[in-house]
Design a protein around this motif. Sequence first.
Motif, PDB file in Angstrom:
ATOM      1  N   ALA A 215      12.163  10.269   0.885  1.00  0.00           N
ATOM      2  CA  ALA A 215      12.874  11.447   1.405  1.00  0.00           C
ATOM      3  C   ALA A 215      14.080  11.818   0.546  1.00  0.00           C
ATOM      4  O   ALA A 215      14.344  13.000   0.296  1.00  0.00           O
ATOM      5  CB  ALA A 215      13.289  11.204   2.855  1.00  0.00           C
ATOM      6  N   GLU A 216      14.840  10.815   0.086  1.00  0.00           N
ATOM      7  CA  GLU A 216      16.058  11.101  -0.674  1.00  0.00           C
ATOM      8  C   GLU A 216      15.766  11.517  -2.110  1.00  0.00           C
ATOM      9  O   GLU A 216      16.660  11.939  -2.829  1.00  0.00           O
ATOM     10  CB  GLU A 216      16.961   9.870  -0.668  1.00  0.00           C
ATOM     11  CG  GLU A 216      17.502   9.525   0.715  1.00  0.00           C
ATOM     12  CD  GLU A 216      18.444   8.336   0.683  1.00  0.00           C
ATOM     13  OE1 GLU A 216      18.647   7.781  -0.429  1.00  0.00           O
ATOM     14  OE2 GLU A 216      18.974   7.963   1.743  1.00  0.00           O
ATOM     15  N   LEU A 217      14.520  11.403  -2.525  1.00  0.00           N
ATOM     16  CA  LEU A 217      14.162  11.793  -3.888  1.00  0.00           C
ATOM     17  C   LEU A 217      13.923  13.296  -4.014  1.00  0.00           C
ATOM     18  O   LEU A 217      13.845  13.819  -5.119  1.00  0.00           O
ATOM     19  CB  LEU A 217      12.902  11.038  -4.334  1.00  0.00           C
ATOM     20  CG  LEU A 217      13.027   9.521  -4.390  1.00  0.00           C
ATOM     21  CD1 LEU A 217      11.683   8.899  -4.786  1.00  0.00           C
ATOM     22  CD2 LEU A 217      14.122   9.090  -5.356  1.00  0.00           C
ATOM     23  N   HIS A 218      13.781  13.974  -2.888  1.00  0.00           N
ATOM     24  CA  HIS A 218      13.570  15.423  -2.866  1.00  0.00           C
ATOM     25  C   HIS A 218      12.391  15.830  -3.763  1.00  0.00           C
ATOM     26  O   HIS A 218      12.498  16.725  -4.602  1.00  0.00           O
ATOM     27  CB  HIS A 218      14.840  16.165  -3.288  1.00  0.00           C
ATOM     28  CG  HIS A 218      16.030  15.838  -2.439  1.00  0.00           C
ATOM     29  ND1 HIS A 218      16.140  16.218  -1.126  1.00  0.00           N
ATOM     30  CD2 HIS A 218      17.162  15.128  -2.725  1.00  0.00           C
ATOM     31  CE1 HIS A 218      17.272  15.785  -0.619  1.00  0.00           C
ATOM     32  NE2 HIS A 218      17.923  15.114  -1.572  1.00  0.00           N
ATOM     33  N   CYS A 219      11.286  15.158  -3.570  1.00  0.00           N
ATOM     34  CA  CYS A 219      10.078  15.460  -4.355  1.00  0.00           C
ATOM     35  C   CYS A 219       9.553  16.844  -3.989  1.00  0.00           C
ATOM     36  O   CYS A 219       9.594  17.237  -2.824  1.00  0.00           O
ATOM     37  CB  CYS A 219       8.996  14.426  -4.052  1.00  0.00           C
ATOM     38  SG  CYS A 219       9.545  12.719  -4.190  1.00  0.00           S
ATOM     39  N   ASP A 220       9.067  17.568  -4.994  1.00  0.00           N
ATOM     40  CA  ASP A 220       8.508  18.883  -4.655  1.00  0.00           C
ATOM     41  C   ASP A 220       7.178  18.696  -3.935  1.00  0.00           C
ATOM     42  O   ASP A 220       6.425  17.755  -4.178  1.00  0.00           O
ATOM     43  CB  ASP A 220       8.374  19.770  -5.887  1.00  0.00           C
ATOM     44  CG  ASP A 220       7.308  19.332  -6.875  1.00  0.00           C
ATOM     45  OD1 ASP A 220       6.200  19.013  -6.449  1.00  0.00           O
ATOM     46  OD2 ASP A 220       7.598  19.320  -8.096  1.00  0.00           O
ATOM     47  N   ALA A 221       6.921  19.606  -3.016  1.00  0.00           N
ATOM     48  CA  ALA A 221       5.728  19.514  -2.165  1.00  0.00           C
ATOM     49  C   ALA A 221       4.529  20.126  -2.893  1.00  0.00           C
ATOM     50  O   ALA A 221       3.943  21.133  -2.464  1.00  0.00           O
ATOM     51  CB  ALA A 221       5.978  20.201  -0.837  1.00  0.00           C
ATOM     52  N   HIS A 222       4.155  19.478  -3.982  1.00  0.00           N
ATOM     53  CA  HIS A 222       3.067  19.991  -4.825  1.00  0.00           C
ATOM     54  C   HIS A 222       1.766  20.103  -4.046  1.00  0.00           C
ATOM     55  O   HIS A 222       1.031  21.094  -4.167  1.00  0.00           O
ATOM     56  CB  HIS A 222       2.900  19.066  -6.038  1.00  0.00           C
ATOM     57  CG  HIS A 222       2.041  19.589  -7.126  1.00  0.00           C
ATOM     58  ND1 HIS A 222       0.680  19.418  -7.159  1.00  0.00           N
ATOM     59  CD2 HIS A 222       2.353  20.289  -8.255  1.00  0.00           C
ATOM     60  CE1 HIS A 222       0.179  19.969  -8.256  1.00  0.00           C
ATOM     61  NE2 HIS A 222       1.186  20.516  -8.942  1.00  0.00           N
ATOM     62  N   GLY A 223       1.464  19.094  -3.253  1.00  0.00           N
ATOM     63  CA  GLY A 223       0.227  19.127  -2.478  1.00  0.00           C
ATOM     64  C   GLY A 223       0.203  20.269  -1.484  1.00  0.00           C
ATOM     65  O   GLY A 223      -0.824  20.932  -1.303  1.00  0.00           O
ATOM     66  N   LEU A 224       1.336  20.518  -0.837  1.00  0.00           N
ATOM     67  CA  LEU A 224       1.443  21.666   0.068  1.00  0.00           C
ATOM     68  C   LEU A 224       1.222  22.962  -0.685  1.00  0.00           C
ATOM     69  O   LEU A 224       0.504  23.861  -0.214  1.00  0.00           O
ATOM     70  CB  LEU A 224       2.816  21.675   0.746  1.00  0.00           C
ATOM     71  CG  LEU A 224       3.211  22.947   1.504  1.00  0.00           C
ATOM     72  CD1 LEU A 224       2.256  23.213   2.664  1.00  0.00           C
ATOM     73  CD2 LEU A 224       4.656  22.854   1.992  1.00  0.00           C
ATOM     74  N   GLY A 225       1.830  23.095  -1.873  1.00  0.00           N
ATOM     75  CA  GLY A 225       1.679  24.318  -2.658  1.00  0.00           C
ATOM     76  C   GLY A 225       0.233  24.589  -3.029  1.00  0.00           C
ATOM     77  O   GLY A 225      -0.266  25.707  -2.880  1.00  0.00           O
ATOM     78  N   VAL A 226      -0.468  23.553  -3.516  1.00  0.00           N
ATOM     79  CA  VAL A 226      -1.864  23.709  -3.913  1.00  0.00           C
ATOM     80  C   VAL A 226      -2.741  24.010  -2.702  1.00  0.00           C
ATOM     81  O   VAL A 226      -3.576  24.925  -2.720  1.00  0.00           O
ATOM     82  CB  VAL A 226      -2.347  22.439  -4.647  1.00  0.00           C
ATOM     83  CG1 VAL A 226      -3.863  22.491  -4.868  1.00  0.00           C
ATOM     84  CG2 VAL A 226      -1.621  22.287  -5.978  1.00  0.00           C
ATOM     85  N   ALA A 227      -2.550  23.238  -1.634  1.00  0.00           N
ATOM     86  CA  ALA A 227      -3.377  23.435  -0.433  1.00  0.00           C
ATOM     87  C   ALA A 227      -3.180  24.813   0.165  1.00  0.00           C
ATOM     88  O   ALA A 227      -4.137  25.457   0.636  1.00  0.00           O
ATOM     89  CB  ALA A 227      -3.061  22.355   0.602  1.00  0.00           C
ATOM     90  N   SER A 228      -1.930  25.319   0.138  1.00  0.00           N
ATOM     91  CA  SER A 228      -1.672  26.634   0.727  1.00  0.00           C
ATOM     92  C   SER A 228      -2.174  27.760  -0.157  1.00  0.00           C
ATOM     93  O   SER A 228      -2.499  28.844   0.339  1.00  0.00           O
ATOM     94  CB  SER A 228      -0.181  26.805   1.032  1.00  0.00           C
ATOM     95  OG  SER A 228       0.611  26.693  -0.139  1.00  0.00           O
ATOM     96  N   ALA A 229      -2.244  27.543  -1.465  1.00  0.00           N
ATOM     97  CA  ALA A 229      -2.845  28.554  -2.345  1.00  0.00           C
ATOM     98  C   ALA A 229      -4.292  28.791  -1.967  1.00  0.00           C
ATOM     99  O   ALA A 229      -4.827  29.894  -2.110  1.00  0.00           O
ATOM    100  CB  ALA A 229      -2.731  28.129  -3.803  1.00  0.00           C
ATOM    101  N   ILE A 230      -4.947  27.750  -1.460  1.00  0.00           N
ATOM    102  CA  ILE A 230      -6.335  27.864  -1.012  1.00  0.00           C
ATOM    103  C   ILE A 230      -6.417  28.274   0.455  1.00  0.00           C
ATOM    104  O   ILE A 230      -7.173  29.172   0.823  1.00  0.00           O
ATOM    105  CB  ILE A 230      -7.083  26.523  -1.179  1.00  0.00           C
ATOM    106  CG1 ILE A 230      -7.121  26.093  -2.642  1.00  0.00           C
ATOM    107  CG2 ILE A 230      -8.495  26.627  -0.606  1.00  0.00           C
ATOM    108  CD1 ILE A 230      -7.686  24.699  -2.853  1.00  0.00           C
ATOM    109  N   GLY A 231      -5.627  27.595   1.310  1.00  0.00           N
ATOM    110  CA  GLY A 231      -5.888  27.675   2.739  1.00  0.00           C
ATOM    111  C   GLY A 231      -4.787  28.189   3.623  1.00  0.00           C
ATOM    112  O   GLY A 231      -4.881  28.038   4.855  1.00  0.00           O
ATOM    113  N   ALA A 232      -3.730  28.825   3.052  1.00  0.00           N
ATOM    114  CA  ALA A 232      -2.743  29.451   3.928  1.00  0.00           C
ATOM    115  C   ALA A 232      -3.442  30.478   4.809  1.00  0.00           C
ATOM    116  O   ALA A 232      -4.321  31.210   4.356  1.00  0.00           O
ATOM    117  CB  ALA A 232      -1.644  30.115   3.104  1.00  0.00           C
TER     118      ALA A 232
END
Length: 577
Positions: A215-232
Amino acid sequence: MKLLTSVLLSTFLIVSTAVSAESVRLVISSDISTTLNHAKSASAVSTGCCVTSKLNDAKWCLPDMHQMKAQSSTPSVSKNSGIVVFEVDNQGYSAKQIADYFNQDGRFGLVEVDVPISAHSFRPNDPQHSSQEAYFTSSDYSSSGSNIYGLWDALGQDVVINKNDAIDIVVMDSVFEEHRDLTYFDGRNFSTTALEQGGEPQSRSDDFTPPVETAELHCDAHGLGVASAIGANIDNSTGSAGLTNNANIYAIRVLTCGNGFLSDASEALHWLAGKSVEGVTLYQGKPGVVNMSIGGNSGACPKYMQNGVDAAIEAGFTLVASSGNDSINAAQNTPSNCEGVLSVGAINESGELADFSNFGSSVDVVAQGIDILGYCNSDNDNACWWDGTSFSAPLVAGGLAIIKQATGASNEELTAALKISSSSDNLSADCQTGLCGQGLPDFAKALEISQGLASGTLHSIEFALNESDVCEQAWFIDYFGGKARMCELFKVSFYGGYIGSNMSYQLFSINVDSTWNSSEEVSEGIFDKGTAMLSGLDITNKKYGFKVCQSGLCGRIIEMDISGANDENRPAGCKEH
């Protein structure tokens, strides 16, 4: 075998659809034989086939059939539906009034107005979708358009908006945050990356959410971005639009905070193929499409990764991967360089190869990979702009998933449809030299090819004259039969007339009682078009097949359907000669 390229062929194979502002287009759909007899017995200006307005200030004539064939003009006769379509100058009258005059005459059967129509295209109401149009539209309107709109329109709004026998789309990626505009159907964690330097590997499990330790690393939500490009969610008045709602999105975490190991991705592919993995519930879904927006430089695809790829493909999945963002030869990037994986490079909105994109002969296709909308955190309903081949790949994976759901196409069929429907024609010069693979997909064309493959009608040999009606056949035989041997002319169609960039088709024949892949195969020619007009084919004693060739390499023999060239399908006009 002879190849006929005479200009006369275009006379009866190409029909204009243009209608001038001063003309009206009418359709006769009753008593066609009577109508044709009138047309043959009277000239275009005789009173025999003309009607006059009540005020005698206008006169309209049914065109002479022989004359209009010779001029290759718009009037035509449909061989299947039994209609005559013709145009006349309106002379100040409406189309309906002119049709009424023909009907009042009583000699022509039922005459009606040919109604202009247009596509009722679906466009979602998501507020940010206008910023996605460049890559959703056709390449006729945008250099980076993959024609998702055309795919939607061909299938109908319900197919992409509503869930009905949803396709499984497996997103193998990194951080999958939750978002109200995206629903994960299910997910797993396969990442064994340690959460601290020198720490213990993570355990594989059914919990795909980000570890609390990151959590403290503030990783970008790459998986969310890719999944939403397909399935938002589409058409819900929120944020951006994905490609389809009719999908089960599986969030498969194979990376932790953007880092991981290829062996974890390989293990996830084996799991999809049915392997039992400790700590992970068995995959219960159906074979669908896998998107892997991940990669590393390996030089070649490692054996353990190829084994995972092979297992997933054998199970019925189609695998798509990003080609990489290092601006190097994509052959060095894995898993996109593994055999059977569709490698996707990135272009910008202008159709230029993105400066970061990997490239080369191992790239299969490209898609827009700059300014792609996808969500980047769970707290913001406004989608973010993402760049990278990580975001060109999901556009391809999503398009293929829609087609697979609609047609049930196999991996081999989807792959062929994707490549043959793709083109570099609207792309920049660097893509014309093969750096972008087959080029930019047109998913509406890919659907058409997939549907044709399913029906078994895509690869065929038939009498060329069967493209026209009996009257047209007779006219062409009379005027050109002696020169072009029209009755022995065959239309050969490869993949329904489509051909991809840098491709060719090689036609082969073999004795009817022989088997393919034998020394008896005879090459009948190599063609750089999707159709060819050939004479001299021996339909009775031979069977025909073809290979798809690219860069000097040809695939397996695909047998042609020659039923349209059998004697029972000989053109009616030829039976009289």
